[in-house]
Design an enzyme around this catalytic site. Structure first.
Site, PDB file in Angstrom:
ATOM      1  N   ASP A 235      68.345  -8.924  57.998  1.00 41.62           N
ATOM      2  CA  ASP A 235      69.407  -8.293  57.210  1.00 41.62           C
ATOM      3  C   ASP A 235      69.920  -7.086  57.981  1.00 41.62           C
ATOM      4  O   ASP A 235      69.179  -6.130  58.203  1.00 41.62           O
ATOM      5  CB  ASP A 235      68.843  -7.866  55.851  1.00 41.62           C
ATOM      6  CG  ASP A 235      69.892  -7.230  54.952  1.00 41.62           C
ATOM      7  OD1 ASP A 235      71.081  -7.144  55.362  1.00 41.62           O
ATOM      8  OD2 ASP A 235      69.531  -6.824  53.827  1.00 41.62           O
TER       9      ASP A 235
ATOM     10  N   LYS B 233      71.244 -10.435  43.087  1.00 46.59           N
ATOM     11  CA  LYS B 233      70.425  -9.294  42.683  1.00 46.59           C
ATOM     12  C   LYS B 233      70.680  -9.009  41.213  1.00 46.59           C
ATOM     13  O   LYS B 233      71.784  -8.591  40.837  1.00 46.59           O
ATOM     14  CB  LYS B 233      70.771  -8.066  43.538  1.00 46.59           C
ATOM     15  CG  LYS B 233      70.321  -8.203  44.980  1.00 46.59           C
ATOM     16  CD  LYS B 233      70.642  -6.963  45.795  1.00 46.59           C
ATOM     17  CE  LYS B 233      70.016  -7.054  47.186  1.00 46.59           C
ATOM     18  NZ  LYS B 233      70.456  -5.951  48.067  1.00 46.59           N
TER      19      LYS B 233
ATOM     20  N   GLN C 211      66.817  -4.993  45.352  1.00 46.66           N
ATOM     21  CA  GLN C 211      67.623  -3.765  45.378  1.00 46.66           C
ATOM     22  C   GLN C 211      66.706  -2.558  45.545  1.00 46.66           C
ATOM     23  O   GLN C 211      66.996  -1.479  45.072  1.00 46.66           O
ATOM     24  CB  GLN C 211      68.440  -3.669  44.083  1.00 46.66           C
ATOM     25  CG  GLN C 211      69.642  -2.736  44.165  1.00 46.66           C
ATOM     26  CD  GLN C 211      70.671  -3.203  45.159  1.00 46.66           C
ATOM     27  OE1 GLN C 211      71.370  -4.173  44.926  1.00 46.66           O
ATOM     28  NE2 GLN C 211      70.781  -2.491  46.280  1.00 46.66           N
TER      29      GLN C 211
HETATM   30 MG   LIG Z   1      70.769  -7.037  51.972  1.00 46.63          MG
END
Ligand SMILES: [Mg+2]
Length: 367
Positions: A191, A266, A294
């Site tokens: 990521d 999320k 998150q």
């Molecule tokens: Mg991410």
């Protein structure tokens, strides 16, 4: 089932292992616990995590928008008025985690009222999710040691590695070190939190070809419109949209534009009601999803777990459920557990969690 109050309780719990990534870092969970109370005396809970570098929300802004706008808009409706609540909160732009926490606290209160787990009300597909852990910026040998420790202590064999540093060599070295440490059977994905340019990301993906990544996420900015499409078009694995696609409409826009080929869901930002929309959209289009983290505490993680396990489409991939491990404490009376690399759904009504009143008293910052 009439909602008589919506409260926002700010609290602060330090992280024992701060997390660094391309768009920011976190060493304190300065979250907001949202409590929805009904005329039956039922209290539903959820938490909103401020992520100013992603959504512009702060702990103060979350408390403020709930107290001044959202609570008055919701009080007097019932737990079954979720679409009306969504429409009323939608009159205010932004504030995704504040809206999501109210939605999820309503689902928790509904489950408690009817004596059923939210996981079952949402779809009830799987009884567990495989856990994926998010590894932050560190030197290669440190990240590799963390991955080994997670496997040995909790059986975790799926890892998301934060990348996006300059130059790309350090992150490439980290990914290679983790692969060498955990072996070929483990899942590794990356990521970038928009830290690289499209050409840098393309070069990194080329250098990482032998590492065996299952997917990549937000390697460059979605606002670099043509660069992003160029990057995604040559990416050999799914390219996940996360912060560039925080709403169902954004997901549609990014996918249709060729700016992503996967979606991070999320619950912290889309609650349960809009997470269902995103999951069904992705399933209808045949697009991979991952239940994202998150940097949630255990309340937020229980929400991700209830949702991710409820849908066949989301339950088939490992879910990012374990970063509460980096916090020094939490609010739950009974901590979540990870066994053999998996987290089982919680059997109790609602979210199946209970807030420890002593811990809330200790960590709340509004008294
Ligand atoms: Mg991410």
């Amino acid at each position: 089932m009439k909602i008589v109050s919506v409260r926002a309780v700010p609290y602060a719990i330090p992280f024992s292992r701060p997390l660094h990534f391309a768009s920011g870092f976190i060493d304190l969970a300065d979250n907001v616990l949202v409590q929805v109370t009904t005329d039956d005396g039922v209290v539903g809970v959820a938490e909103a995590p401020p992520r100013p570098y992603t959504y512009g929300e702060t702990q103060v802004s979350i408390v403020g928008v709930i107290e001044k706008l959202f609570a008055p808009a919701v009080e007097g409706l019932t737990l079954l008025d979720r679409e009306e609540v969504r429409a009323r909160l939608g009159r205010t732009v932004g504030n995704p985690t504040a809206k999501a926490a109210i939605d999820m606290a309503m689902w928790d209160a509904w489950g408690k009222t009817v004596g059923q787990p939210v996981h079952e009300l949402l779809g009830g597909y799987a009884d567990r999710l495989r856990v994926s852990h998010m590894l932050g910026f560190e030197a290669p040998e440190i990240v590799a040691d963390q991955a080994i420790e997670l496997r040995e202590t909790l059986g975790i064999t799926s890892y998301k590695i934060k990348v996006g540093r300059q130059p790309i060599d350090l992150d490439v070295a980290v990914c290679r070190a983790v692969r060498t440490a955990v072996g070929d059977d483990a899942e590794i994905y990356i990521d970038g939190n928009r830290g690289w340019t499209a050409p840098q990301a393309a070069e990194a993906v080329r250098q990482l070809e032998g590492v065996g990544l299952s997917r990549v996420e937000e390697l460059c900015r979605a606002d670099d419109v043509m660069g992003r499409r160029w990057l995604v078009s040559q990416c050999p694995v799914p390219f996940v949209a996360d912060e560039s696609a925080p709403t169902p409409a954004d997901v549609t826009r990014e996918l249709m534009a060729g700016a992503a080929t996967g979606v991070s869901i999320k619950t912290a930002r889309t609650g349960f009601s809009d997470s269902l929309r995103v999951a069904h959209l992705a399933e209808g289009l045949g697009v991979e999803t991952v239940i994202g983290n998150q940097i949630d505490g255990q309340v937020g993680t229980a929400c991700s777990l209830a949702f991710g396990a409820s849908q066949a489409w989301t339950a088939r991939n490992s879910a990012e459920l374990s970063n509460y491990l980096d916090m020094s404490d939490d609010l739950l009376a009974d901590p979540l557990t990870i066994i053999d690399g998996a987290m089982h759904v919680l059997p109790g009504p609602g979210l199946g969690i209970e807030i420890d009143p002593d811990k809330l008293s200790k960590y709340r910052t509004d008294v």
